[in-house]
Design a protein around this motif. Structure first.
Motif, short mmCIF file in Angstrom:
data_model
loop_
_atom_site.label_atom_id
_atom_site.label_comp_id
_atom_site.label_asym_id
_atom_site.label_seq_id
_atom_site.Cartn_x
_atom_site.Cartn_y
_atom_site.Cartn_z
N ARG A 128 -25.51 23.15 -10.07
CA ARG A 128 -25.90 24.52 -10.38
C ARG A 128 -25.05 25.49 -9.55
O ARG A 128 -24.46 25.11 -8.54
CB ARG A 128 -27.38 24.70 -10.08
N SER A 129 -25.05 26.76 -9.97
CA SER A 129 -24.21 27.74 -9.28
C SER A 129 -24.63 27.98 -7.84
O SER A 129 -23.85 28.50 -7.04
CB SER A 129 -24.20 29.06 -10.05
N ASP A 130 -25.87 27.61 -7.48
CA ASP A 130 -26.32 27.75 -6.09
C ASP A 130 -25.93 26.55 -5.24
O ASP A 130 -26.27 26.49 -4.06
CB ASP A 130 -27.83 27.98 -6.03
N CYS A 132 -26.85 23.37 -5.75
CA CYS A 132 -27.77 22.24 -5.86
C CYS A 132 -27.24 21.24 -6.88
O CYS A 132 -26.70 21.61 -7.92
CB CYS A 132 -29.16 22.71 -6.25
N THR A 159 -30.25 19.43 -2.34
CA THR A 159 -29.86 20.76 -1.88
C THR A 159 -28.40 20.76 -1.41
O THR A 159 -27.85 19.70 -1.10
CB THR A 159 -30.77 21.22 -0.74
N LYS A 303 -20.44 31.11 -9.15
CA LYS A 303 -21.56 31.53 -8.30
C LYS A 303 -22.20 32.78 -8.88
O LYS A 303 -21.51 33.70 -9.29
CB LYS A 303 -21.09 31.78 -6.88
#
Length: 304
Positions: A128-130, A132, A159, A303
């Motif tokens: 994911r863009s975060d 994770c 994470t 992001k």
């Protein structure tokens, strides 16, 4: 079988031409115990990497050049993707782990266990863009009983600091391919054994809002092929292998069309090319491609 584009709804015209050629780029991969898999486009290099599981090697396809061996001894890696730093993330089947290849070539273990028990056979992975990392670990019971540390078919989240691992769901018969909607509010997960795609809204903390669990599309049929790898374009259309070929669905799960490539199964797919409008796909033994009118969601994810 004649290769062709099958149209089920007029909306398909916005995605692909009915006369678009379905290209075979290379063949001779895989084998009875494991196919070509896990394609990922390396945008800054202008090439595609993909897994040749049975032959324990990573292949490179460069348009205009062809296919070459990129790496050997990959621990029979399957699904591949990239993180926000451009590092390669791989599901290593034989080593029973998910790894990250650093820029200097060294390997960092993303996950090889959950609550002290070894993973079974990680299969596919998305980031994911975060930052994770989400991956599937389908339990099939085909390995020796001494490797049955975990006997659940799990979907996991790790994470960015690799410090926290969460089992998101364990009620799939065989979780396989994963893909986010363009805004990352929905996670699609294949259940290969049940022949369908399930969809979950994501909670603010990145876990699954399980009360939103729904069957997005059923891709069973009389012809061979099950849901395996899966990707999404920038308009939210979902692409996934299923019975008889590679299916294209809109964001509501309506079936718009099917790319009939003639192989017994679609194992995975990836968007690529300079404009992200080439859809590369792997079958058990081949690498193919077809040109689309809509770009795919780039990898790594930007992001937000």
């Amino acid at each position: 079988m004649q290769k062709r584009i099958e149209q089920f709804a007029p909306e398909l015209d916005k995605i692909i031409s009915g006369s678009e050629p379905i290209q075979e780029l290379a063949s001779g991969f895989g084998g009875p115990n494991g196919p070509a898999e896990g394609p990922v486009w390396w945008h800054e290099g202008g090439y595609l990497l993909f897994s040749d599981i049975h032959n324990d090697r990573r292949m490179k396809y460069q348009p205009g050049v062809g296919v070459s061996v990129f790496q050997t001894q990959t621990n029979r890696a399957n699904g591949l993707t990239r993180d926000q730093q451009g590092r390669l993330i791989a599901c290593e089947n034989a080593a029973r782990r998910v790894t990250r290849q650093e820029h200097d070539g060294s390997i960092t273990v993303v996950a090889n266990s959950f609550q002290g028990k070894r993973l079974y056979r990680p299969n596919d992975v998305v980031v994911r863009s975060d930052g994770c990392i989400y991956f599937t670990d389908p339990w099939t019971g085909t390995a020796a009983p001494q490797e049955w540390d975990l006997t659940v078919s799990g979907v996991y989240r790790v994470t960015p600091d690799l410090g926290t691992r969460t089992l998101l769901t364990s009620d799939f018969a065989m979780p396989n391919g994963l893909a986010f909607s363009p805004d990352e509010s929905v996670l699609y997960i294949n259940d290969s054994r049940r022949g369908h795609i399930r969809a979950f809204d994501l909670a603010p903390n990145g876990t699954l809002a399980t009360h939103t669990d729904r069957v997005f599309a059923d891709l069973r049929g009389e012809e061979s092929g099950v849901p395996d790898g899966m990707k999404v374009d920038t308009e939210g259309n979902v692409y996934c292998g299923g019975s008889g070929g590679l299916w294209i669905m809109d964001r509501n799960g309506n079936k718009l069309g099917r790319i009939v490539h003639g192989a017994s199964a679609t194992t995975n797919l990836a968007f690529g090319g300079d404009d992200w409008q080439t859809l590369f796909f792997t079958t058990r033994n081949e690498l193919g491609a077809v040109k689309l009118k809509i770009p795919g969601v780039p990898v790594p994810a930007a992001k937000k």
